[in-house]
Design a protein around this motif. Structure first.
Motif, short mmCIF file in Angstrom:
data_model
loop_
_atom_site.label_atom_id
_atom_site.label_comp_id
_atom_site.label_asym_id
_atom_site.label_seq_id
_atom_site.Cartn_x
_atom_site.Cartn_y
_atom_site.Cartn_z
N SER A 58 10.09 -14.29 -5.94
CA SER A 58 9.76 -13.10 -5.16
C SER A 58 8.25 -12.82 -5.18
CB SER A 58 10.53 -11.90 -5.70
OG SER A 58 10.19 -10.74 -4.99
N LEU A 59 7.66 -12.86 -6.36
CA LEU A 59 6.22 -12.64 -6.48
C LEU A 59 5.43 -13.72 -5.75
CD1 LEU A 59 6.00 -11.57 -10.23
CD2 LEU A 59 5.60 -10.11 -8.22
N ASP A 60 5.85 -14.96 -5.92
CA ASP A 60 5.13 -16.07 -5.29
C ASP A 60 5.19 -15.99 -3.77
OD1 ASP A 60 3.59 -18.52 -5.48
OD2 ASP A 60 5.41 -19.57 -4.84
N SER A 61 6.27 -15.46 -3.23
CA SER A 61 6.37 -15.34 -1.77
C SER A 61 5.32 -14.36 -1.24
CB SER A 61 7.76 -14.90 -1.35
OG SER A 61 7.98 -13.54 -1.64
N TYR A 62 4.87 -13.43 -2.07
CA TYR A 62 3.82 -12.50 -1.67
C TYR A 62 2.42 -13.06 -1.94
CZ TYR A 62 6.73 -8.51 -0.50
OH TYR A 62 7.61 -7.65 0.13
N VAL A 63 2.26 -13.77 -3.05
CA VAL A 63 0.93 -14.14 -3.51
C VAL A 63 0.56 -15.59 -3.19
CG1 VAL A 63 -0.58 -14.28 -5.54
CG2 VAL A 63 1.12 -12.46 -5.38
N ASP A 147 -5.36 -11.98 1.19
CA ASP A 147 -5.02 -11.97 2.60
C ASP A 147 -3.54 -12.30 2.80
OD1 ASP A 147 -5.85 -11.68 5.37
OD2 ASP A 147 -5.50 -13.85 5.53
N HIS A 148 -3.04 -13.24 2.01
CA HIS A 148 -1.62 -13.60 2.07
C HIS A 148 -0.75 -12.40 1.72
CE1 HIS A 148 2.12 -15.72 0.87
NE2 HIS A 148 1.74 -16.61 1.77
N ILE A 149 -1.15 -11.65 0.70
CA ILE A 149 -0.41 -10.44 0.29
C ILE A 149 -0.43 -9.42 1.42
CG2 ILE A 149 -0.42 -8.45 -1.29
CD1 ILE A 149 -1.60 -10.41 -3.42
N ARG A 150 -1.61 -9.21 2.02
CA ARG A 150 -1.72 -8.24 3.12
C ARG A 150 -0.81 -8.63 4.28
NH1 ARG A 150 -3.69 -8.33 7.75
NH2 ARG A 150 -4.91 -10.21 7.45
N LYS A 151 -0.80 -9.91 4.63
CA LYS A 151 0.05 -10.36 5.73
C LYS A 151 1.53 -10.18 5.40
CE LYS A 151 -3.21 -13.68 7.66
NZ LYS A 151 -3.59 -15.10 7.76
#
Length: 167
Positions: A58-63, A147-151
């Protein structure tokens, strides 16, 4: 001017998505509690060992962690879950035993608020325990990861808007 009944009806119609969201949350919590009570310890035994992997994914999908960050995050998740298992699970058991005794009694808004406060206090405790490790990992994030987290947040917010905001 509109009659008071029409204004009230208009207001109720615009607030319906919020009520629907609250209803879904209440149903989800009820189902979760019901499953926990029905499954008892066997459900916990089946799912709890998988939490480090599920939480990491779950965390990796955001970061989109680097390999060095992945190793650190996995270690910290394992440490956090060890803390949770040794200090929090006994408390959760006591809480569930109290809930079992109170669930059949008539309830009041004050009692519901008390249960919510107790749950939030436990969540806060978990976040406080995880905060130092999370801060350490956060300091290592690159601009591309931010930027990945923001998207990812933008995507999630758009999905929630589509589901819950009715124009």
């Amino acid at each position: 001017p509109l009659p008071a009944a029409m204004i009230t009806m208009s207001r109720a119609m615009t607030e319906k998505p919020v009520v629907a969201a609250e209803t879904r949350i209440i149903r989800a919590l009820s189902v979760t509690l019901g499953l926990a009570l029905l499954g008892g310890c066997s459900l916990l035994r089946l799912t709890y060992p998988q939490l480090p992997t599920i939480a990491y994914w779950s965390l990796d999908s955001y970061v989109d962690f680097t390999s060095a960050q992945s190793e650190r995050v996995r270690e910290e998740l394992a440490l956090w879950l060890r803390w949770n298992r040794t200090t929090q699970l006994p408390d959760y058991l006591t809480l569930l035993q109290r809930a079992r005794a109170e669930v059949l009694a008539d309830t009041t808004p004050a009692r519901v608020c008390h249960w919510i406060d107790e749950g939030l206090a436990r969540i806060d405790s978990g976040f406080e325990q995880a905060l130092p490790a999370a801060a350490e990992v956060a300091r290592s994030l690159t601009p591309a990861q931010l930027d990945h987290i923001r998207k990812r947040f933008d995507k999630t917010n758009a999905e929630l808007r589509e589901e819950f905001v009715h124009r």
